[in-house]
Scaffold this motif. Sequence first.
Motif, short mmCIF file in Angstrom:
data_model
loop_
_atom_site.label_atom_id
_atom_site.label_comp_id
_atom_site.label_asym_id
_atom_site.label_seq_id
_atom_site.Cartn_x
_atom_site.Cartn_y
_atom_site.Cartn_z
N VAL A 251 27.49 -15.32 11.70
CA VAL A 251 27.39 -14.05 10.97
C VAL A 251 25.98 -13.88 10.41
CG1 VAL A 251 28.23 -12.76 8.97
CG2 VAL A 251 29.84 -14.00 10.41
N PHE A 252 25.44 -14.97 9.87
CA PHE A 252 24.11 -14.90 9.25
C PHE A 252 23.02 -14.78 10.32
CE2 PHE A 252 20.31 -16.96 7.40
CZ PHE A 252 20.13 -16.14 6.31
N GLY A 253 23.15 -15.59 11.37
CA GLY A 253 22.09 -15.65 12.38
C GLY A 253 22.00 -14.41 13.24
N ARG A 254 23.12 -13.71 13.40
CA ARG A 254 23.14 -12.53 14.26
C ARG A 254 22.10 -11.50 13.83
NH1 ARG A 254 29.06 -11.25 14.82
NH2 ARG A 254 28.75 -10.76 12.64
N GLY A 255 22.03 -11.25 12.50
CA GLY A 255 21.09 -10.24 11.99
C GLY A 255 19.65 -10.67 12.14
N ILE A 256 19.42 -12.00 12.12
CA ILE A 256 18.05 -12.48 12.17
C ILE A 256 17.47 -12.34 13.58
CG2 ILE A 256 16.60 -14.54 11.97
CD1 ILE A 256 18.25 -15.39 9.64
N TRP A 257 18.24 -12.75 14.58
CA TRP A 257 17.66 -12.72 15.92
C TRP A 257 18.43 -11.85 16.92
CZ3 TRP A 257 13.01 -12.94 16.91
CH2 TRP A 257 12.54 -13.13 18.20
N GLY A 258 19.64 -12.27 17.26
CA GLY A 258 20.37 -11.60 18.33
C GLY A 258 20.56 -10.11 18.12
N ASP A 259 20.79 -9.71 16.86
CA ASP A 259 20.98 -8.30 16.54
C ASP A 259 19.93 -7.83 15.56
OD1 ASP A 259 23.00 -7.42 18.11
OD2 ASP A 259 24.60 -7.85 16.69
N ASN A 260 18.72 -8.36 15.68
CA ASN A 260 17.67 -8.01 14.71
C ASN A 260 17.58 -6.48 14.55
OD1 ASN A 260 14.88 -7.20 13.84
ND2 ASN A 260 14.72 -9.40 13.57
N PRO A 261 17.69 -5.99 13.30
CA PRO A 261 17.78 -4.54 13.11
C PRO A 261 16.61 -3.76 13.71
CG PRO A 261 17.42 -5.69 11.01
CD PRO A 261 17.78 -6.72 12.04
N ALA B 188 22.73 -10.54 4.16
CA ALA B 188 21.58 -11.43 3.98
C ALA B 188 20.89 -11.68 5.31
CB ALA B 188 22.03 -12.74 3.36
N GLY B 189 21.68 -11.89 6.37
CA GLY B 189 21.11 -12.13 7.69
C GLY B 189 20.34 -10.93 8.19
N THR B 190 20.95 -9.73 8.07
CA THR B 190 20.29 -8.52 8.53
C THR B 190 19.03 -8.25 7.71
OG1 THR B 190 22.47 -7.68 9.06
CG2 THR B 190 20.68 -6.10 9.10
N GLY B 191 19.14 -8.45 6.40
CA GLY B 191 17.98 -8.23 5.53
C GLY B 191 16.84 -9.18 5.86
N THR B 192 17.20 -10.45 6.15
CA THR B 192 16.18 -11.43 6.51
C THR B 192 15.54 -11.04 7.84
OG1 THR B 192 17.56 -13.07 5.43
CG2 THR B 192 15.71 -13.90 6.71
N GLY B 193 16.38 -10.62 8.79
CA GLY B 193 15.85 -10.20 10.09
C GLY B 193 14.89 -9.04 9.96
N PHE B 194 15.25 -8.10 9.08
CA PHE B 194 14.40 -6.93 8.84
C PHE B 194 13.06 -7.38 8.25
CE2 PHE B 194 13.17 -3.27 6.09
CZ PHE B 194 13.08 -2.30 7.08
N MET B 195 13.15 -8.31 7.28
CA MET B 195 11.95 -8.81 6.63
C MET B 195 11.06 -9.53 7.65
SD MET B 195 11.82 -10.39 2.88
CE MET B 195 13.23 -11.40 3.11
N ILE B 196 11.68 -10.37 8.49
CA ILE B 196 10.91 -11.12 9.49
C ILE B 196 10.17 -10.15 10.41
CG2 ILE B 196 11.12 -12.59 11.55
CD1 ILE B 196 13.33 -14.10 10.05
N ALA B 197 10.88 -9.12 10.88
CA ALA B 197 10.26 -8.16 11.79
C ALA B 197 9.09 -7.45 11.10
CB ALA B 197 11.30 -7.14 12.25
N LEU B 198 9.29 -7.07 9.83
CA LEU B 198 8.24 -6.36 9.10
C LEU B 198 7.02 -7.25 8.87
CD1 LEU B 198 10.04 -3.94 8.73
CD2 LEU B 198 9.47 -3.91 6.32
N VAL B 199 7.28 -8.50 8.45
CA VAL B 199 6.16 -9.40 8.16
C VAL B 199 5.42 -9.74 9.46
CG1 VAL B 199 5.57 -11.72 7.36
CG2 VAL B 199 7.14 -10.32 6.05
N MET B 200 6.18 -9.84 10.55
CA MET B 200 5.57 -10.09 11.86
C MET B 200 4.57 -8.97 12.18
SD MET B 200 7.61 -10.48 15.32
CE MET B 200 8.73 -11.51 15.43
N MET B 201 5.03 -7.73 12.01
CA MET B 201 4.15 -6.59 12.27
C MET B 201 2.99 -6.55 11.28
SD MET B 201 6.67 -3.46 13.24
CE MET B 201 5.27 -2.36 13.48
N GLY B 202 3.31 -6.80 10.01
CA GLY B 202 2.28 -6.77 8.98
C GLY B 202 1.19 -7.80 9.24
N THR B 203 1.61 -8.99 9.71
CA THR B 203 0.63 -10.05 9.98
C THR B 203 -0.30 -9.62 11.10
OG1 THR B 203 2.32 -11.64 9.37
CG2 THR B 203 0.39 -12.49 10.52
N ILE B 204 0.28 -9.14 12.20
CA ILE B 204 -0.56 -8.72 13.33
C ILE B 204 -1.52 -7.62 12.89
CG2 ILE B 204 -0.53 -7.63 15.62
CD1 ILE B 204 2.21 -8.96 16.07
N ARG B 205 -0.98 -6.63 12.18
CA ARG B 205 -1.81 -5.48 11.82
C ARG B 205 -2.90 -5.85 10.82
NH1 ARG B 205 1.86 -0.37 10.60
NH2 ARG B 205 -0.17 0.63 10.59
#
Lengths: 222, 223
Positions: free
Chosen positions: A13-23, A138-155
């Motif tokens: 349930v937690f991991g799904r939001g982080i990777w497999g179903d990253n928002p 929590a999983g979806t929120g973390t996935g969202f954060m990871i995606a945003l920070v990933m983009m923020g880092t590159i940019r």
Amino acid sequence: MSAKKDKHAPSVVFGRGIWGDNPVLIQMLGLCPALAVTNTVENSLAMGLATFFVLVCSSLLVSSLKSLIPGEVRISTYILIIATFVTVADMSLAAIVPEIHKALGAFIALIVVNCMILGRQEAFASKNPVGRSLLDAAGTGTGFMIALVMMGTIREVVGMGSFLGMPLFGPNYEPWVVMILPPGGFLTLGGILLFLAWRVQKKEQRSASTPDDGATRLEEAV
Amino acid sequence: MSDLDLTAVDAAEEHAIEPPSVSSLRLILTLAIAGMLAGLLLVIVNELTAPAIAKYKKEQQELAATEVLGGAARLEKLVFSGGALTVLPEGEVEPLGAATLFRGYDEAGVLVGYAMPGGKFGYADVIEIMVGYAPATGTVLGMKVLANKETPGLGDGIIKNEAYTGQFPGKDAPLEPTKGTASTSSQVDTITGATISSKAVILAINDAIDEFGSAIDELEAAQ
């Protein structure tokens, strides 16, 4: 051979939001903040945390009140709950970290219309027990954060030559200003999605060839 | 009798189209209670955060005023309303909608100048500034951009470009924007690639001095 994973197991349930179903990267939800405020790592992190807070609080409340909310007014009630927590987050950020609040501007208030949050309430929190809904949020929120920070880092690294405000390449680096401007958001997101699609395609090709291998190996064994 | 039957049929049809699972009273109650609880929570959070937010705003204002006055030791708040300036007593809150100015004194208690707010539309949105002004000599003491949405990397040079921001102290008002040819004491060079933004700041300073200058002179004359 291994038993099929329980789809209600906490890690699933937690991991799904982080990777497999990253928002952002898989479901393509919440793209507006993902494009708009990811010009620096700091902004991405603040946006990610604020959204995480709203998502977890809303899921907790929606999940625990689901039997009390009549179906006809559920969406309005969810929006009311989400809007309340967004305003709480907005005021708290303004009081605690005013500089970041200024940088994020109207995008904090716009968390209300982040369809990822309403989506989790409608698709998950309103149908599942409190604990599981919290994990999912929590999983979806973390996935969202990871995606945003990933983009923020590159940019930030490419567009300003710094990470969290620390210069990386010295004074001779000429930053690609376009990366911290709106087009840079589209370029970055497009680049990440392209890379992920390429990875998925390669994986599919590989798995398409594995059954043959398995069959040969089986024959050998027999 | 037949009338009654008809209504019965109508009701039955309506029922078939939209079966109300719960009464509308319950729907209204649910939303009303949810709204009330949300309102209550927000009032509490607002009570908790409002002082910190107001304090930050005040600090930022005073910090900017001190900076544009070249480091004033003591600040006095002035309120601009109806074309005249009045000194705001210590600890009182300024009225809504009135512009707030600051009068700064140095360590020895000598008047340094006035800090006043200004704003002008730049490239993306209104650029809000604060400008320090010495009415006796008519010179600009300093300039600080308080809020802007200019393009990062180009227009935000109005904050980051020190060759530009360093030009303001000591210039004679009204200022005149020039393109790299500033020679007189009132000319200010704009930033290459950010002409609109950097020109807007210069014009905002002129506007602020236009707006508050005569009121400041009146206040000075009265004392």
